[in-house]
Scaffold this motif. Structure first.
Motif, PDB file in Angstrom:
ATOM      1  N   ASP A   9       0.837  -1.197   0.000  1.00 50.78           N
ATOM      2  CA  ASP A   9       0.000   0.000   0.000  1.00 50.78           C
ATOM      3  C   ASP A   9       0.872   1.247   0.000  1.00 50.78           C
ATOM      4  O   ASP A   9       0.653   2.183  -0.757  1.00 50.78           O
ATOM      5  CB  ASP A   9      -0.896   0.023   1.253  1.00 50.78           C
ATOM      6  CG  ASP A   9      -2.008  -1.007   1.152  1.00 50.78           C
ATOM      7  OD1 ASP A   9      -2.257  -1.510   0.032  1.00 50.78           O
ATOM      8  OD2 ASP A   9      -2.621  -1.321   2.198  1.00 50.78           O
ATOM      9  N   TYR A  10       1.888   1.204   0.854  1.00 50.49           N
ATOM     10  CA  TYR A  10       2.799   2.341   0.978  1.00 50.49           C
ATOM     11  C   TYR A  10       3.479   2.663  -0.348  1.00 50.49           C
ATOM     12  O   TYR A  10       3.579   3.816  -0.755  1.00 50.49           O
ATOM     13  CB  TYR A  10       3.846   2.016   2.060  1.00 50.49           C
ATOM     14  CG  TYR A  10       4.893   3.081   2.264  1.00 50.49           C
ATOM     15  CD1 TYR A  10       4.633   4.218   3.004  1.00 50.49           C
ATOM     16  CD2 TYR A  10       6.161   2.928   1.714  1.00 50.49           C
ATOM     17  CE1 TYR A  10       5.604   5.189   3.203  1.00 50.49           C
ATOM     18  CE2 TYR A  10       7.143   3.893   1.908  1.00 50.49           C
ATOM     19  CZ  TYR A  10       6.856   5.022   2.645  1.00 50.49           C
ATOM     20  OH  TYR A  10       7.822   5.975   2.830  1.00 50.49           O
ATOM     21  N   LEU A  11       3.888   1.599  -1.025  1.00 54.76           N
ATOM     22  CA  LEU A  11       4.576   1.759  -2.317  1.00 54.76           C
ATOM     23  C   LEU A  11       3.716   2.464  -3.354  1.00 54.76           C
ATOM     24  O   LEU A  11       4.231   3.173  -4.218  1.00 54.76           O
ATOM     25  CB  LEU A  11       4.993   0.399  -2.871  1.00 54.76           C
ATOM     26  CG  LEU A  11       6.400  -0.081  -2.573  1.00 54.76           C
ATOM     27  CD1 LEU A  11       6.696  -1.307  -3.410  1.00 54.76           C
ATOM     28  CD2 LEU A  11       7.438   1.009  -2.869  1.00 54.76           C
ATOM     29  N   LYS A  12       2.415   2.267  -3.270  1.00 58.42           N
ATOM     30  CA  LYS A  12       1.508   2.845  -4.273  1.00 58.42           C
ATOM     31  C   LYS A  12       1.647   4.360  -4.354  1.00 58.42           C
ATOM     32  O   LYS A  12       1.436   4.968  -5.398  1.00 58.42           O
ATOM     33  CB  LYS A  12       0.064   2.452  -3.969  1.00 58.42           C
ATOM     34  CG  LYS A  12      -0.243   1.023  -4.378  1.00 58.42           C
ATOM     35  CD  LYS A  12      -1.653   0.599  -3.999  1.00 58.42           C
ATOM     36  CE  LYS A  12      -1.820  -0.910  -4.137  1.00 58.42           C
ATOM     37  NZ  LYS A  12      -2.774  -1.445  -3.158  1.00 58.42           N
ATOM     38  N   LYS A  13       2.031   4.955  -3.242  1.00 61.97           N
ATOM     39  CA  LYS A  13       2.209   6.407  -3.205  1.00 61.97           C
ATOM     40  C   LYS A  13       3.290   6.894  -4.175  1.00 61.97           C
ATOM     41  O   LYS A  13       3.332   8.054  -4.534  1.00 61.97           O
ATOM     42  CB  LYS A  13       2.600   6.848  -1.786  1.00 61.97           C
ATOM     43  CG  LYS A  13       1.521   6.589  -0.756  1.00 61.97           C
ATOM     44  CD  LYS A  13       2.004   6.941   0.641  1.00 61.97           C
ATOM     45  CE  LYS A  13       0.963   6.515   1.681  1.00 61.97           C
ATOM     46  NZ  LYS A  13       1.505   6.575   3.045  1.00 61.97           N
TER      47      LYS A  13
END
Lengths: 142, 142
Positions: free
Chosen positions: A133-137
């Motif tokens: 999820d964090y990477l999606k940023k």
DNA sequence: TTTTGACTTAGAGTTAACTTTAAGTGGTAG
DNA sequence: CTACCACTTAAAGTTAACTCTAAGTCAAAA
């Protein structure tokens, strides 16, 4: 500048940062051609250290022994092989660039993971946010 | 998105770009833990492919098997090892950055050599200018 | 003069990360 | 039903680029 100095293998090894084993190995493979004194012992000159330096730069781009040997062979044939030498180096160049790019891309992921751990440690990232999820940023562009 | 798909080892291998041999090897080394169906055959999920993807990114930074195993071990111990995992990744990060920098420096020399060959081929560089001399033009800072 | 370093050849050892084999058993897809 | 895929363990093979040893000779530095 002293361009006429002569080095025995042990001293030369220290100078260029290789072992005597490696120097003899490279010689065996045709990459280096040291001189011999009247007792049959190898000696190396400042010229040789420049050549070894360049060799090590080539190695440092990921050029293989096989490619280096090809290169040295071409070099021995004189100026008429300049185009071929250039082609060979271009191939190494392209590969090296690709490897750097790939490496950087992987490093970027690693950087993000470290940042994510930072967030976890400082509680800036909630306990339940996954790394995915964090990477999606950061994925505006994929 | 289908997050529930199951893959047999052969299909999973294709999916992640590894061989079945390598997948079993990684499993043996403790890096991957596939599931088993009632017949004892391995199957892998989309979750697993995300994990393998991340593993491969780490590998791609130059992280060794030994380091990966350490990392996986820490991970298995839960959130209290986050600081240690971060420290491990930082070490890999530093090394990776250094390697990229070194590689780039070597590539720069290679680039110049190619340019020099270009000059030779187009006769922009005189027949008697050595590469060492040529390089000096770029050495404002050394 | 003693120790240190250089010489030779041929070959063995090292390292990491796979890669493959053997040899036999047993699901599964077309 | 038949070819194909998966399962096991233990071990051997692969690759590149060194790295080191053996065993004997010989030169040079302290």
């Amino acid at each position: 500048m002293d361009t006429t100095r002569e080095y025995k293998i042990g001293d030369f090894a220290k100078l260029v940062g290789l072992t005597t084993f490696t120097l003899r190995y490279y010689e065996n493979e045709g990459l280096i051609q040291p001189h011999r004194n009247r007792n049959g012992r190898r000696f190396y000159t400042t010229q040789d250290s420049r050549w070894v330096g360049f060799l090590l730069h080539l190695k440092g781009t990921g050029m293989t022994m096989t490619e280096l040997k090809q290169y040295v062979q071409l070099r021995a044939q004189g100026d008429q092989t300049i185009a071929q030498r250039k082609a060979l180096l271009r191939q190494v160049q392209t590969r090296c660039r690709n490897e750097i790019a790939e490496r950087k891309a992987n490093l970027t992921i690693l950087n993000h993971k470290i940042d994510w751990y930072d967030g976890k440690l400082t509680h800036e990232i909630s306990d339940d946010e996954s790394f995915a999820d964090y990477l999606k940023k950061f994925n505006e562009n994929s």
